[in-house]
Design an enzyme around this catalytic site. Structure first.
Site, PDB file in Angstrom:
ATOM      1  N   ASP A  18       0.852  -1.199   0.000  1.00 58.78           N
ATOM      2  CA  ASP A  18       0.000   0.000   0.000  1.00 58.78           C
ATOM      3  C   ASP A  18       0.882   1.242   0.000  1.00 58.78           C
ATOM      4  O   ASP A  18       1.640   1.463   0.942  1.00 58.78           O
ATOM      5  CB  ASP A  18      -0.895  -0.046   1.249  1.00 58.78           C
ATOM      6  CG  ASP A  18      -1.721   1.222   1.399  1.00 58.78           C
ATOM      7  OD1 ASP A  18      -1.921   1.925   0.391  1.00 58.78           O
ATOM      8  OD2 ASP A  18      -2.167   1.498   2.533  1.00 58.78           O
ATOM      9  N   ASN A  61      -0.208   4.508  -0.219  1.00 57.17           N
ATOM     10  CA  ASN A  61      -0.778   5.781   0.247  1.00 57.17           C
ATOM     11  C   ASN A  61      -1.501   5.680   1.593  1.00 57.17           C
ATOM     12  O   ASN A  61      -2.247   6.587   1.963  1.00 57.17           O
ATOM     13  CB  ASN A  61      -1.708   6.375  -0.814  1.00 57.17           C
ATOM     14  CG  ASN A  61      -2.867   5.437  -1.136  1.00 57.17           C
ATOM     15  OD1 ASN A  61      -2.912   4.315  -0.618  1.00 57.17           O
ATOM     16  ND2 ASN A  61      -3.786   5.887  -1.954  1.00 57.17           N
ATOM     17  N   ASP A 109      -4.029   3.950   2.695  1.00 54.76           N
ATOM     18  CA  ASP A 109      -5.472   3.723   2.853  1.00 54.76           C
ATOM     19  C   ASP A 109      -5.796   2.273   3.220  1.00 54.76           C
ATOM     20  O   ASP A 109      -6.956   1.885   3.298  1.00 54.76           O
ATOM     21  CB  ASP A 109      -6.247   4.156   1.595  1.00 54.76           C
ATOM     22  CG  ASP A 109      -5.921   3.308   0.382  1.00 54.76           C
ATOM     23  OD1 ASP A 109      -5.039   2.412   0.487  1.00 54.76           O
ATOM     24  OD2 ASP A 109      -6.531   3.527  -0.680  1.00 54.76           O
ATOM     25  N   ASP A 113      -1.799  -1.251  -3.832  1.00 56.90           N
ATOM     26  CA  ASP A 113      -2.081  -0.528  -5.072  1.00 56.90           C
ATOM     27  C   ASP A 113      -0.928  -0.660  -6.068  1.00 56.90           C
ATOM     28  O   ASP A 113       0.129  -1.198  -5.744  1.00 56.90           O
ATOM     29  CB  ASP A 113      -2.375   0.956  -4.764  1.00 56.90           C
ATOM     30  CG  ASP A 113      -1.370   1.521  -3.780  1.00 56.90           C
ATOM     31  OD1 ASP A 113      -0.157   1.406  -4.066  1.00 56.90           O
ATOM     32  OD2 ASP A 113      -1.773   2.054  -2.710  1.00 56.90           O
ATOM     33  N   ASP A 152      -5.529 -10.395 -15.182  1.00 55.40           N
ATOM     34  CA  ASP A 152      -6.483 -11.484 -15.009  1.00 55.40           C
ATOM     35  C   ASP A 152      -7.633 -11.244 -15.980  1.00 55.40           C
ATOM     36  O   ASP A 152      -8.160 -10.136 -16.038  1.00 55.40           O
ATOM     37  CB  ASP A 152      -6.995 -11.464 -13.554  1.00 55.40           C
ATOM     38  CG  ASP A 152      -7.180 -12.845 -12.985  1.00 55.40           C
ATOM     39  OD1 ASP A 152      -7.901 -13.631 -13.617  1.00 55.40           O
ATOM     40  OD2 ASP A 152      -6.624 -13.130 -11.904  1.00 55.40           O
ATOM     41  N   ASP A 163      -9.435 -16.669 -15.984  1.00 51.96           N
ATOM     42  CA  ASP A 163     -10.221 -17.050 -14.813  1.00 51.96           C
ATOM     43  C   ASP A 163     -11.389 -17.974 -15.158  1.00 51.96           C
ATOM     44  O   ASP A 163     -12.120 -17.724 -16.114  1.00 51.96           O
ATOM     45  CB  ASP A 163     -10.784 -15.750 -14.209  1.00 51.96           C
ATOM     46  CG  ASP A 163     -11.563 -15.982 -12.927  1.00 51.96           C
ATOM     47  OD1 ASP A 163     -10.926 -16.321 -11.919  1.00 51.96           O
ATOM     48  OD2 ASP A 163     -12.798 -15.833 -12.946  1.00 51.96           O
ATOM     49  N   GLU A 193      -7.100 -21.185 -15.983  1.00 56.20           N
ATOM     50  CA  GLU A 193      -7.577 -21.824 -14.755  1.00 56.20           C
ATOM     51  C   GLU A 193      -8.533 -22.928 -15.196  1.00 56.20           C
ATOM     52  O   GLU A 193      -9.726 -22.713 -15.353  1.00 56.20           O
ATOM     53  CB  GLU A 193      -8.293 -20.821 -13.843  1.00 56.20           C
ATOM     54  CG  GLU A 193      -8.592 -21.441 -12.480  1.00 56.20           C
ATOM     55  CD  GLU A 193      -9.599 -20.657 -11.625  1.00 56.20           C
ATOM     56  OE1 GLU A 193      -9.617 -20.872 -10.410  1.00 56.20           O
ATOM     57  OE2 GLU A 193     -10.379 -19.858 -12.173  1.00 56.20           O
ATOM     58  N   HIS A 227      -4.321 -17.275  -4.592  1.00 54.98           N
ATOM     59  CA  HIS A 227      -5.236 -16.454  -3.792  1.00 54.98           C
ATOM     60  C   HIS A 227      -6.530 -17.178  -3.422  1.00 54.98           C
ATOM     61  O   HIS A 227      -7.351 -16.615  -2.705  1.00 54.98           O
ATOM     62  CB  HIS A 227      -5.568 -15.180  -4.571  1.00 54.98           C
ATOM     63  CG  HIS A 227      -6.369 -15.484  -5.806  1.00 54.98           C
ATOM     64  ND1 HIS A 227      -5.842 -16.185  -6.868  1.00 54.98           N
ATOM     65  CD2 HIS A 227      -7.653 -15.230  -6.116  1.00 54.98           C
ATOM     66  CE1 HIS A 227      -6.780 -16.342  -7.787  1.00 54.98           C
ATOM     67  NE2 HIS A 227      -7.892 -15.772  -7.369  1.00 54.98           N
ATOM     68  N   ASP A 228      -6.728 -18.390  -3.945  1.00 57.85           N
ATOM     69  CA  ASP A 228      -7.942 -19.161  -3.633  1.00 57.85           C
ATOM     70  C   ASP A 228      -7.658 -20.320  -2.700  1.00 57.85           C
ATOM     71  O   ASP A 228      -8.548 -21.121  -2.417  1.00 57.85           O
ATOM     72  CB  ASP A 228      -8.531 -19.758  -4.923  1.00 57.85           C
ATOM     73  CG  ASP A 228      -9.117 -18.703  -5.831  1.00 57.85           C
ATOM     74  OD1 ASP A 228      -9.564 -17.666  -5.330  1.00 57.85           O
ATOM     75  OD2 ASP A 228      -9.129 -18.937  -7.053  1.00 57.85           O
TER      76      ASP A 228
HETATM   77  C1  GLC Z   1     -11.597 -17.972  -9.936  1.00 58.09           C
HETATM   78  C2  GLC Z   1     -10.834 -17.000  -9.078  1.00 58.09           C
HETATM   79  C3  GLC Z   1     -11.572 -16.803  -7.789  1.00 58.09           C
HETATM   80  C4  GLC Z   1     -12.925 -16.242  -8.101  1.00 58.09           C
HETATM   81  C5  GLC Z   1     -13.668 -17.076  -9.143  1.00 58.09           C
HETATM   82  C6  GLC Z   1     -14.794 -16.303  -9.732  1.00 58.09           C
HETATM   83  O1  GLC Z   1     -11.674 -19.221  -9.384  1.00 58.09           O
HETATM   84  O2  GLC Z   1      -9.525 -17.437  -8.911  1.00 58.09           O
HETATM   85  O3  GLC Z   1     -10.887 -15.976  -6.895  1.00 58.09           O
HETATM   86  O4  GLC Z   1     -13.692 -16.177  -6.935  1.00 58.09           O
HETATM   87  O5  GLC Z   1     -12.862 -17.457 -10.217  1.00 58.09           O
HETATM   88  O6  GLC Z   1     -14.313 -15.287 -10.568  1.00 58.09           O
HETATM   89 CA    CA Z   2      -3.507   2.167  -1.281  1.00 62.38          CA
END
Ligand code: GLC
Ligand code: CA
Length: 554
Positions: A21, A23, A25, A29, A98, A199, A256, A328-329
């Site tokens: 981050d 700034n 908040d 970013d 993405d 995705d 994916e 991230h999932d």
């Molecule tokens: C993919 C993403 C996930 C998202 C899902 C719907 O699996 O990695 O984070 O929730 O698609 O877009």
């Molecule tokens: Ca920020």
């Protein structure tokens, strides 16, 4: 196999909201990312994939896009994005965004126009059905729980959403919609983007006409997979997308993709496949249960090894998988694939070497290079992720107490990977000078970039060495293009494999805290990597320390 520019690269995933981050908040970013490019370059990363930073109501953390041609002001401006691409280029690095086109946000202009006039042009961008009082159009359960149908505001229709209700599915059967998608992809590629991570792409082809499937839970609904299994012909969409976009730019694309059949692999990632590569999720999906997260099985070292080898055998030299231990999932890889109680720098390094040297393109998720671990959530209130909140409810409905339900879902929560990147031991891990949108893992005081940079034995340094080894001209050809052959397969809690090209390498990991020994068929020539200071040999045998990993040149 035709050689491509991305084959020998190392990729790194950034989750912008939690990376850096600039700034104060509390939200990461793009200027924050730019400020850390030197760190990534020093690590040895070539390709950077950014999770979505387009304008979004953030119902699913940006995977619900309301404008495909802009940057969300929370993450920065278009100038920031252009600067990021340019700064990356200066460092010989590539930026991926993405591509989220199975669905958009219900706040996208297309959806608003569909509500205004469902029979008009934009109505056909979505899957709309007439609303009946007593029955939904189908009995499918959305990935985030509940039925996939929701009333289309202000109309007598309902729309389909396989994810959250704020993520209406786009109708890929409509050629006009497909044109919109291709136009957008090319617009970004013209800006100098190197490609996309794609995705949830397997969901774009629906089995038509829609029908009900056998319910698989007490809610009377069925998993989306029942429908997807019947959907035929996704290749026509994906081939068209490749030809109209990526191929024209020699762009990199990573899909994916879940549940592909072995016979589909050449079409997906072979020469001239739909994608440059796709993620190996074989380990990630291991132990999943139809019933929900609360019923999932843990992954043992033997399971992990078998999943990796199965995926490798399936793809063989047809194409390239993208190898991960987390994203991230998913929970943090070290917390998932190393037995509880055994987390330590040695075991983290062992896992790192075992997955990183598999055939394919290695992806590192932010913080993985530090050995970042799962968060210890002590209350469901601490969790933001919609998927975890749903699975918590599923567990309660199955009769678990709140404490049991929390315990059952916490280890799977997507928020484990979404806590702020741990830069230093400053407050909030040095991620922000304000209040972070999600609390940092308290272990940042010991696990952080600053501490590991000055420690030559750190997990971070080990990742750097792994990357150097992959790029070393003497071994590169073997590590990138060489075949993979499992070794000592029957030896319990030992994962070992040969990489064979112009050189022969043997990777050996003792996947347990107890020592174990093995006898090599031939003496080795050279030790290329070792997560301990020594190798104990005894009369032709190697005595491996707990979680010792070795890369040997044979
Ligand atoms: C993919 C993403 C996930 C998202 C899902 C719907 O699996 O990695 O984070 O929730 O698609 O877009
Ligand atoms: Ca920020």
């Amino acid at each position: 196999m035709t050689k491509k520019w991305w084959h020998d690269k190392v990729a790194y995933q950034i989750y912008p909201k939690s990376f850096c981050d600039s700034n104060g908040d509390g939200i990461g970013d793009i200027p924050g990312i730019i400020s850390r490019l030197d760190y990534l370059q020093d690590l040895g990363v070539d390709i950077i994939w950014l999770s979505p930073c387009y304008p979004s109501p953030l119902a699913d953390q940006g995977y619900d896009i309301s404008d495909y041609y802009n940057i969300d002001p929370r993450f920065g401006t278009m100038e920031d994005m252009e600067k990021l691409i340019a700064e990356a280029k200066k460092r010989n690095m590539y930026i991926l965004m993405d591509l989220v086109v199975n669905h958009c946000s219900d706040e996208h202009e297309w959806f608003r126009k569909a509500c205004e006039d469902p029979e008009g042009r934009y109505g056909n961008y979505f899957y709309l059905r007439d609303k009946k009082e007593d029955k939904l159009p189908t009995n499918w359960r959305s990935y985030f729980g509940g039925p996939v149908w929701e009333d289309l505001p202000g109309t007598d229709k309902q729309y389909l959403h396989v994810f959250h209700k704020k993520q209406p599915d786009l109708n890929w059967e409509n050629p006009e919609l497909r044109e919109e998608v291709y136009k957008n992809i090319n617009w970004w590629l013209d800006k100098g983007l190197a490609g996309f991570r794609i995705d949830a792409i397997i969901n774009i082809k629906k089995a038509l006409p829609f029908r009900d499937y056998e319910p698989d839970r007490k809610d009377g609904l069925c998993s989306i997979h029942a429908m997807l299994k019947e959907a035929k012909g996704i290749g026509a969409f994906l081939g068209e997308m490749r030809d109209r976009t990526f191929r024209q730019y020699d762009a990199f694309s990573v899909g994916e993709v879940f549940n592909e059949k072995p016979e589909e692999i050449p079409a997906f990632i072979g020469d001239n496949g739909y994608f440059s590569t796709m993620f190996d999720f074989n380990e990630a999906i291991f132990g999943q249960s139809e019933k929900g997260w609360y019923d999932a099985k843990p992954v043992t070292p033997e399971d992990y090894k078998n999943c990796c080898f199965e995926a490798q055998a399936k793809v063989s030299d047809i194409g390239f998988l993208s190898n991960i231990i987390e994203n991230h999932d998913e929970p943090r890889g070290v917390s998932r694939y190393i037995p509880e109680g055994d987390l330590c720098p040695e075991s983290k390094k062992m896992l790192a070497a075992l997955y990183f040297l598999l055939r394919g393109i290695p992806f590192i998720y932010q913080g993985q290079e530090l050995g970042m671990e799962n968060m210890h959530f002590s209350s469901i209130e601490e969790i933001d992720d919609i998927s975890t909140l749903d699975e918590y409810q599923v567990a309660l409905d199955a009769g678990l107490t709140p404490e049991e339900a929390l315990k059952a879902v916490a280890g799977h929560s997507r928020d484990n990977a979404r806590t702020p990147m741990q830069w230093s031991d400053a407050p909030h891990a040095g991620f922000t000078t304000g209040t972070p949108w999600l609390a940092a893992n308290p272990n940042y005081t010991s696990i952080n970039v600053a501490a590991q940079q000055s420690d030559p034995d750190s997990v971070l340094h080990f990742y750097r060495e792994l990357i150097r080894l992959r790029k070393n001209p003497a071994y590169k050809e073997t590590i990138v293009y060489g075949s993979l052959e499992p070794a000592f397969r029957a030896q319990h809690n030992l994962m070992a494999y040969y990489r064979k090209g112009d050189k022969t390498l043997l990777v050996i990991g003792n996947y347990q805290k107890e020592e174990q020994s093995l006898t090599l068929p031939l003496p080795y020539k050279k030790v290329l990597l070792n997560n301990y200071a020594d190798i104990v040999t005894d009369d032709g045998r190697i005595l491996l320390h707990g979680y010792q990993v070795l890369v040997l040149e044979m």
